[in-house]
Design a protein around this motif. Sequence first.
Motif, PDB file in Angstrom:
ATOM      1  N   ILE A 193      -7.415  56.848  19.138  1.00  0.00           N
ATOM      2  CA  ILE A 193      -8.458  55.680  18.534  1.00  0.00           C
ATOM      3  C   ILE A 193      -9.634  56.636  17.802  1.00  0.00           C
ATOM      4  N   ALA A 194      -9.996  57.590  18.268  1.00  0.00           N
ATOM      5  CA  ALA A 194     -11.023  58.389  17.787  1.00  0.00           C
ATOM      6  C   ALA A 194     -10.926  58.678  16.354  1.00  0.00           C
ATOM      7  N   GLY A 195      -9.822  59.535  16.110  1.00  0.00           N
ATOM      8  CA  GLY A 195      -9.698  59.840  14.751  1.00  0.00           C
ATOM      9  C   GLY A 195      -9.448  58.730  13.556  1.00  0.00           C
ATOM     10  N   GLN A 207     -13.490  55.195  25.575  1.00  0.00           N
ATOM     11  CA  GLN A 207     -13.635  56.635  25.351  1.00  0.00           C
ATOM     12  C   GLN A 207     -12.658  57.245  24.308  1.00  0.00           C
ATOM     13  N   PRO A 208     -13.226  58.534  23.867  1.00  0.00           N
ATOM     14  CA  PRO A 208     -12.600  59.080  22.485  1.00  0.00           C
ATOM     15  C   PRO A 208     -11.310  59.725  22.993  1.00  0.00           C
ATOM     16  N   GLY A 209     -10.716  60.031  24.108  1.00  0.00           N
ATOM     17  CA  GLY A 209      -9.339  60.290  24.247  1.00  0.00           C
ATOM     18  C   GLY A 209      -8.355  58.897  24.511  1.00  0.00           C
ATOM     19  N   HIS A 260      -6.654  69.643  12.231  1.00  0.00           N
ATOM     20  CA  HIS A 260      -7.942  70.261  12.436  1.00  0.00           C
ATOM     21  C   HIS A 260      -8.722  70.128  13.826  1.00  0.00           C
ATOM     22  N   SER A 261      -7.543  69.371  14.603  1.00  0.00           N
ATOM     23  CA  SER A 261      -8.300  69.447  16.076  1.00  0.00           C
ATOM     24  C   SER A 261      -8.171  70.660  16.653  1.00  0.00           C
ATOM     25  N   VAL A 262      -7.338  71.677  16.478  1.00  0.00           N
ATOM     26  CA  VAL A 262      -7.182  72.926  17.015  1.00  0.00           C
ATOM     27  C   VAL A 262      -7.174  74.126  15.996  1.00  0.00           C
ATOM     28  N   HIS A 306      -3.580  63.645  16.669  1.00  0.00           N
ATOM     29  CA  HIS A 306      -2.375  63.177  15.550  1.00  0.00           C
ATOM     30  C   HIS A 306      -2.592  63.373  14.304  1.00  0.00           C
ATOM     31  N   HIS A 307      -3.887  63.980  13.888  1.00  0.00           N
ATOM     32  CA  HIS A 307      -3.851  64.245  12.503  1.00  0.00           C
ATOM     33  C   HIS A 307      -3.087  65.176  12.001  1.00  0.00           C
ATOM     34  N   ILE A 308      -2.444  64.689  10.770  1.00  0.00           N
ATOM     35  CA  ILE A 308      -1.493  65.642  10.046  1.00  0.00           C
ATOM     36  C   ILE A 308      -1.858  67.207   9.795  1.00  0.00           C
ATOM     37  N   GLY A 349      -3.954  51.093  14.314  1.00  0.00           N
ATOM     38  CA  GLY A 349      -2.861  51.716  13.525  1.00  0.00           C
ATOM     39  C   GLY A 349      -1.514  51.022  14.298  1.00  0.00           C
ATOM     40  N   ILE A 350      -0.481  51.454  13.595  1.00  0.00           N
ATOM     41  CA  ILE A 350       1.064  50.991  14.185  1.00  0.00           C
ATOM     42  C   ILE A 350       1.561  51.997  14.724  1.00  0.00           C
ATOM     43  N   ASN A 351       1.350  52.968  15.242  1.00  0.00           N
ATOM     44  CA  ASN A 351       1.944  53.965  16.120  1.00  0.00           C
ATOM     45  C   ASN A 351       1.125  54.121  17.304  1.00  0.00           C
ATOM     46  N   LEU A 396     -14.366  71.548  10.739  1.00  0.00           N
ATOM     47  CA  LEU A 396     -12.789  71.444  10.979  1.00  0.00           C
ATOM     48  C   LEU A 396     -12.488  70.073  10.778  1.00  0.00           C
ATOM     49  N   ASN A 397     -12.358  69.467   9.488  1.00  0.00           N
ATOM     50  CA  ASN A 397     -12.195  68.026   9.076  1.00  0.00           C
ATOM     51  C   ASN A 397     -12.161  67.908   7.754  1.00  0.00           C
ATOM     52  N   GLN A 398     -11.955  66.774   7.278  1.00  0.00           N
ATOM     53  CA  GLN A 398     -11.885  66.823   5.540  1.00  0.00           C
ATOM     54  C   GLN A 398     -13.774  66.816   5.401  1.00  0.00           C
ATOM     55  N   SER A 426     -13.622  72.774  17.277  1.00  0.00           N
ATOM     56  CA  SER A 426     -12.842  71.774  16.721  1.00  0.00           C
ATOM     57  C   SER A 426     -12.758  70.466  17.911  1.00  0.00           C
ATOM     58  N   ILE A 427     -12.382  69.279  17.456  1.00  0.00           N
ATOM     59  CA  ILE A 427     -12.587  68.210  18.176  1.00  0.00           C
ATOM     60  C   ILE A 427     -11.240  67.534  18.210  1.00  0.00           C
ATOM     61  N   ARG A 428     -10.729  67.160  19.428  1.00  0.00           N
ATOM     62  CA  ARG A 428      -9.517  66.568  19.666  1.00  0.00           C
ATOM     63  C   ARG A 428      -9.455  65.237  20.320  1.00  0.00           C
ATOM     64  N   GLY A 429      -9.136  64.279  19.399  1.00  0.00           N
ATOM     65  CA  GLY A 429      -9.158  63.003  20.029  1.00  0.00           C
ATOM     66  C   GLY A 429      -7.524  62.512  20.704  1.00  0.00           C
ATOM     67  N   GLY A 478     -11.275  55.575   9.251  1.00  0.00           N
ATOM     68  CA  GLY A 478     -11.339  54.044   8.709  1.00  0.00           C
ATOM     69  C   GLY A 478     -10.658  53.058   9.395  1.00  0.00           C
ATOM     70  N   GLY A 479      -9.407  53.557   9.694  1.00  0.00           N
ATOM     71  CA  GLY A 479      -8.223  52.729  10.451  1.00  0.00           C
ATOM     72  C   GLY A 479      -7.772  51.422   9.916  1.00  0.00           C
ATOM     73  N   PHE A 480      -6.382  51.288  10.005  1.00  0.00           N
ATOM     74  CA  PHE A 480      -5.643  49.852   9.515  1.00  0.00           C
ATOM     75  C   PHE A 480      -4.471  49.872  10.001  1.00  0.00           C
ATOM     76  N   TYR A 508       4.821  66.886   6.667  1.00  0.00           N
ATOM     77  CA  TYR A 508       4.038  66.876   5.940  1.00  0.00           C
ATOM     78  C   TYR A 508       4.025  65.648   4.888  1.00  0.00           C
ATOM     79  N   TRP A 509       2.641  65.065   5.050  1.00  0.00           N
ATOM     80  CA  TRP A 509       2.684  63.555   4.581  1.00  0.00           C
ATOM     81  C   TRP A 509       1.661  63.525   3.360  1.00  0.00           C
ATOM     82  N   LYS A 510       1.715  62.763   2.357  1.00  0.00           N
ATOM     83  CA  LYS A 510       0.943  62.370   1.304  1.00  0.00           C
ATOM     84  C   LYS A 510       0.747  60.892   1.158  1.00  0.00           C
TER      85      LYS A 510
HETATM   86  C1  LIG Z   1       2.649  58.887  13.287  1.00  0.00           C
HETATM   87  C2  LIG Z   1       1.283  58.462  12.684  1.00  0.00           C
HETATM   88  C3  LIG Z   1       1.125  57.351  12.495  1.00  0.00           C
HETATM   89  C4  LIG Z   1      -0.311  56.854  12.035  1.00  0.00           C
HETATM   90  N1  LIG Z   1      -0.472  55.671  11.691  1.00  0.00           N
HETATM   91  C5  LIG Z   1      -1.706  55.061  11.070  1.00  0.00           C
HETATM   92  C6  LIG Z   1      -1.812  53.766  10.940  1.00  0.00           C
HETATM   93  O1  LIG Z   1      -1.083  52.849  11.177  1.00  0.00           O
HETATM   94  N2  LIG Z   1      -3.111  53.349  10.470  1.00  0.00           N
HETATM   95  C7  LIG Z   1      -4.110  54.380  10.072  1.00  0.00           C
HETATM   96  O2  LIG Z   1      -5.204  54.066   9.790  1.00  0.00           O
HETATM   97  N3  LIG Z   1      -3.952  55.628  10.416  1.00  0.00           N
HETATM   98  C8  LIG Z   1      -2.747  55.952  10.889  1.00  0.00           C
HETATM   99  N4  LIG Z   1      -2.423  57.432  11.216  1.00  0.00           N
HETATM  100  C9  LIG Z   1      -3.489  58.360  10.553  1.00  0.00           C
HETATM  101  C10 LIG Z   1      -4.462  58.630  11.868  1.00  0.00           C
HETATM  102  O3  LIG Z   1      -5.295  57.746  11.698  1.00  0.00           O
HETATM  103  C11 LIG Z   1      -5.052  60.077  11.869  1.00  0.00           C
HETATM  104  O4  LIG Z   1      -4.187  60.828  12.161  1.00  0.00           O
HETATM  105  C12 LIG Z   1      -6.208  60.063  12.844  1.00  0.00           C
HETATM  106  O5  LIG Z   1      -7.024  61.249  12.494  1.00  0.00           O
HETATM  107  C13 LIG Z   1      -5.537  60.156  14.446  1.00  0.00           C
HETATM  108  O6  LIG Z   1      -6.868  60.335  15.160  1.00  0.00           O
HETATM  109  P1  LIG Z   1      -6.487  61.349  16.548  1.00  0.00           P
HETATM  110  O7  LIG Z   1      -7.641  61.230  17.429  1.00  0.00           O
HETATM  111  O8  LIG Z   1      -5.092  60.973  17.306  1.00  0.00           O
HETATM  112  O9  LIG Z   1      -6.587  62.659  15.738  1.00  0.00           O
HETATM  113  P2  LIG Z   1      -6.965  64.041  16.180  1.00  0.00           P
HETATM  114  O10 LIG Z   1      -5.995  65.013  15.272  1.00  0.00           O
HETATM  115  O11 LIG Z   1      -7.289  64.500  17.412  1.00  0.00           O
HETATM  116  O12 LIG Z   1      -8.533  64.007  15.311  1.00  0.00           O
HETATM  117  C14 LIG Z   1      -8.342  64.112  13.956  1.00  0.00           C
HETATM  118  C15 LIG Z   1      -9.850  64.465  13.595  1.00  0.00           C
HETATM  119  O13 LIG Z   1     -10.858  63.490  13.846  1.00  0.00           O
HETATM  120  C16 LIG Z   1     -12.206  64.126  14.215  1.00  0.00           C
HETATM  121  N5  LIG Z   1     -12.346  63.516  15.654  1.00  0.00           N
HETATM  122  C17 LIG Z   1     -11.568  63.267  16.784  1.00  0.00           C
HETATM  123  N6  LIG Z   1     -12.107  62.786  17.644  1.00  0.00           N
HETATM  124  C18 LIG Z   1     -13.317  62.883  17.613  1.00  0.00           C
HETATM  125  C19 LIG Z   1     -14.477  62.653  18.095  1.00  0.00           C
HETATM  126  N7  LIG Z   1     -14.520  62.084  19.276  1.00  0.00           N
HETATM  127  N8  LIG Z   1     -15.787  62.673  17.573  1.00  0.00           N
HETATM  128  C20 LIG Z   1     -15.835  63.263  16.465  1.00  0.00           C
HETATM  129  N9  LIG Z   1     -14.723  63.655  15.422  1.00  0.00           N
HETATM  130  C21 LIG Z   1     -13.499  63.198  16.042  1.00  0.00           C
HETATM  131  C22 LIG Z   1     -11.863  65.590  14.223  1.00  0.00           C
HETATM  132  O14 LIG Z   1     -12.356  66.115  12.908  1.00  0.00           O
HETATM  133  C23 LIG Z   1     -10.385  65.687  14.264  1.00  0.00           C
HETATM  134  O15 LIG Z   1      -9.986  66.809  13.484  1.00  0.00           O
HETATM  135  C24 LIG Z   1      -1.155  57.862  11.624  1.00  0.00           C
HETATM  136  C25 LIG Z   1      -0.950  59.059  11.811  1.00  0.00           C
HETATM  137  C26 LIG Z   1       0.430  59.403  12.386  1.00  0.00           C
HETATM  138  C27 LIG Z   1       0.575  61.082  12.567  1.00  0.00           C
END
Ligand SMILES: Cc1cc2nc3c(=O)[nH]c(=O)nc-3n(C[C@H](O)[C@H](O)[C@H](O)COP(=O)(O)OP(=O)(O)OC[C@H]3O[C@@H](n4cnc5c(N)ncnc54)[C@H](O)[C@@H]3O)c2cc1C
Length: 474
Positions: free
Chosen positions: A139-141, A110-112, A81-83, A76-78, A132-134, A454-456, A70-73, A146-148, A322-324
Amino acid sequence: MTTRRQVKSDKLQSRIRGEVLVPGDAGYDDARRVWNAMIDRQPAVIVRCREAADVAPAIAFARESGLELSIRGGGHHIAGHSVSDGGLMIDFSGMKNVAVDSGTRRASVQPGATLADFDRAVQLHALATPVGINSTTGIAGLTLGGGFGWLTREYGMTIDNLLAADVVAADGKLLRASEKDHPDLFWAIRGGGGNFGVVTQFEFKLHPLGPSVFAGLIVFPLREAKEVLAQYREFVESAPAELNVWAVLRQAPPLPFLPQDVHGTEVVVLAVFFDGNARDGERLIQPLRRFGNVLGEHVGLMLYTQWEQSFDPLLTPGFRNYWKSHNFTRISDGLLDTILEFAGKLPSPHCEIFVGLLAGAANEVPPEATAYNARDARFVINVHGRWENAKQDHDGIAWSRAFFQAAAPYASSGAYINFMTADEGERVTAAYGPNYARLLEIKQRYDPENIFHLNQNISASQQARGKTAQRRSA
Ligand SMILES: Cc1cc2nc3c(=O)[nH]c(=O)nc-3n(C[C@H](O)[C@H](O)[C@H](O)COP(=O)(O)OP(=O)(O)OC[C@H]3O[C@@H](n4cnc5c(N)ncnc54)[C@H](O)[C@@H]3O)c2cc1C
């Protein structure tokens, strides 16, 4: 007693500069914790990377030991899958550096890094890119899905501003992905999530912004939500791309600008963001105040970094979530009624319905230009089921699912993988629409054994399950 796994993880430690953590180690519990408190998993090994070169040995070790990777950025992903229980987690929380070249308006990230890390560094140069807005989101996930955010109407999705990425593929090779180098991989990671490799660096283009922006909140009572949202959908049709307005339906938090008797009552909030000066901002948002009886407002010039953190107190880690989510091209009357019905029966004070506005630059990119293909989506509407303890799971999940189902007839095609819960695997195929076939072909080239699953997940078996599910619901 020394276990076989410990001996092996000691061998792994000798090959990396970061830290290898196993259960019982100091820091292990912090490292395995993610944003959504519904996820409580115990990986066998956590590799806290210090540099890109730590990734290949971690992948090799997972393969040799038969550990699920699994990969943790930002964690934050609901779906969490990062663990995984008993797996190997590649953890980037020790790699958060953001290097900015203000001359070329580029940032290497960097991805963290969280959005707060990113915004702080780029804002030192009054630069930004859509995220994003939080601010605690990674930045990685966010980017890989996509990211907006506030700047999307003006500058597109986060992926529309990605110039290149360094990716460690399944065979351990470090590849550069850009329009020039491995263009197919570059196409796939712009929306295809973590399916294709481990990203060790992102390179973004930046745009001049701030450091001050005109932003804030205008609050109305929920009983006026129908009129407010009906006028909102008209208003945003002709609003300039520099202006973004999102709507949130929830119980009013104890914000200092709201009278005390409003705290805890049901409200509709317009969150306003304008990339421009206060005079133009004031003129543009003036009509919003006539949408209903304003209970309170706090709008004005503030630092962009401050605005980026303004929703953080409502989205702190440690809650069960639990989000949809659905995409929409328009807010029809039927959808409006559905939103109002479910906003009127929030199962916890932390639940909310969120209307995000994308309309603008993101819609100008052809759907086949990046893996993310929902380029017709003008709104993303999320139901944020959020509560404090496990006893509330049943009601919270039922409310979120019921809203999701009731809103489905009004939704447009595609879906946003960044908001998908773990039980939505069958939705992944539909999320990518016509782009799925190309994604599958690229997946087979870069990760034929599907070690990044471990992803979509993009895979032939997932596709078959998706097709069966679509037939069932047809
Ligand atoms: C409170 C909250 C607010 C949010 N607001 C927004 C928003 O405004 N706009 C928006 O677009 N999204 C938003 N999101 C959704 C957000 O984009 C996703 O949850 C995203 O996956 C978070 O990235 P992360 O790195 O923190 O997550 P993680 O859980 O660490 O990673 C998610 C997945 O990404 C993949 N991944 C992570 N890092 C890497 C890497 N370095 N290399 C390869 N794969 C990797 C893995 O498959 C991992 O399971 C929000 C989510 C939450 C919970």
